[in-house]
Write an enzyme that holds these catalytic residues in place. Sequence first.
Site, mmCIF file in Angstrom:
data_model
loop_
_atom_site.group_PDB
_atom_site.id
_atom_site.type_symbol
_atom_site.label_atom_id
_atom_site.label_comp_id
_atom_site.label_asym_id
_atom_site.label_seq_id
_atom_site.Cartn_x
_atom_site.Cartn_y
_atom_site.Cartn_z
ATOM 1 N N LYS A 1 0.826 -1.207 0.000
ATOM 2 C CA LYS A 1 0.000 0.000 0.000
ATOM 3 C C LYS A 1 0.867 1.267 0.000
ATOM 4 O O LYS A 1 0.629 2.222 -0.750
ATOM 5 C CB LYS A 1 -0.900 -0.029 1.237
ATOM 6 C CG LYS A 1 -1.486 1.282 1.645
ATOM 7 C CD LYS A 1 -2.570 1.723 0.695
ATOM 8 C CE LYS A 1 -2.871 3.189 0.885
ATOM 9 N NZ LYS A 1 -4.177 3.576 0.534
ATOM 10 N N CYS B 1 -3.294 11.057 1.423
ATOM 11 C CA CYS B 1 -2.545 9.804 1.302
ATOM 12 C C CYS B 1 -1.196 9.988 0.632
ATOM 13 O O CYS B 1 -0.167 9.607 1.187
ATOM 14 C CB CYS B 1 -3.365 8.810 0.490
ATOM 15 S SG CYS B 1 -5.017 8.678 1.140
#
Length: 403
Positions: free
Chosen positions: A203, A257
């Site tokens: 991720k 993010c």
Amino acid sequence: MKERVCVVGLGYIGLPTAAVLAARGMTVHGVEVNPTVVESINSGKAHFAEPDLDMLVQAGTQTGRLTAHPEPAPADVFIICVPTPLNAEHSPDMSYVHQATDAICPHIREGNLVILESTSPPGTTDWIAGRVAERTGLRPPAVMFGHAPERVLPGRILHEVVDNDRIVGGIDDQSTERMAEFYGTFARGTIHRTNARTAETTKLVENAYRDVNIAFANELSRLTESLDLDVWDVIEMANRHPRVNILSPGPGVGGHCIPVDPWFLVSADPSNTSLIQQARHINLEKPEWVIGRVAQLADRFKTPRIACLGLSYKPDVEDLRESASIEVIEGLRRRVDGEVMVVEPNLPHHPDYELVDLETALRRADIVVFLVAHTPFKRIPIAMLEQRVVVDTCGILRRRIAP
Ligand code: SAJ
């Protein structure tokens, strides 16, 4: 029998996930520390804007399958979706994950599955398993643990929660299989099995990959400026090569993010992440570079009127998290002695900025700065930009669509 699921953290990821699970017939006990959010969800309303989310939350609360509470409760599956922000030293602040783990411990029973969805540094799922063992005496395989990174794109969350491929990484094979079975009940994308540390790292790598590639585009925008070339021309031509696919430059990189996750890798191994660090610095410096350029152009005017088009962190959303546009606007307000107008068609109002409608701003402006490629900006007739100095940080003039 349908699973009972306890989702801890009802934010951008937790709430859509909880609502989708409820729509699939599961009983979802949502946990949220903010009482206003609990109240809003229990009255059938999402506390942030995301297409179709309100409808799904309302359906979940009406059937009684989705409820929000301040504390966790016993369940078959626990999903941790709390934030993992950066602290001042650019290392991950894991306090919310730690608090969430401690909060679920009293409710964990043999046979339960504990899933970490929060973006986390490698080793966090192992830490959770260790903490649960310490507090409850239950060790794997009596309880299963794994990481399933969320990879949804704000603005498309409900589609992507269901349609994206999922990576499921357990701390052992039994945990991985149980996770694959659980995600298989609602995810339509392919489920890829791996281990927890690989899932956690993957991720972070995905978002660092994007950051590095955007940094390349941002570096090109500065290079082409000094060579007196149009960056969009250069990228368009280069992308005609079958193995080249350069991303778009912008005023900087925003959102919750991409500007954050690369630091998790840097903090895990500072000596082997020099490219990732450099990319971060390039993207962090970009707003200041834009401010400098606009300020230089503003020098031509006695009292310059600058229209800044776009406040959100990316096109066609109202989300302002880590928005580079805000940094540019703040910088211009400090540097330029004149008027800085802010246009954001996705927001009705803003507490700190008086929003100006697009037409008024264009009519008044000496300088127009395109900061976000919102669809209404792509429809601006070229005639409305004549006689104005235009700074196009996000390629609006390229992406124009007929009005
Ligand atoms: N940006 C550019 N140039 C580009 C593409 C994006 O400057 O060519 C900028 C955008 O304007 C924005 C920022 O980058 O400021 C990030 O936008 P984004 O749309 O690329 O990504 P996010 O932050 O909305 O969502 C990302 C996604 N990750 C990847 O695409 C690898 C999403 O799938 C993740 O789930 C999400 O981060 C997350 O939660 O981690």
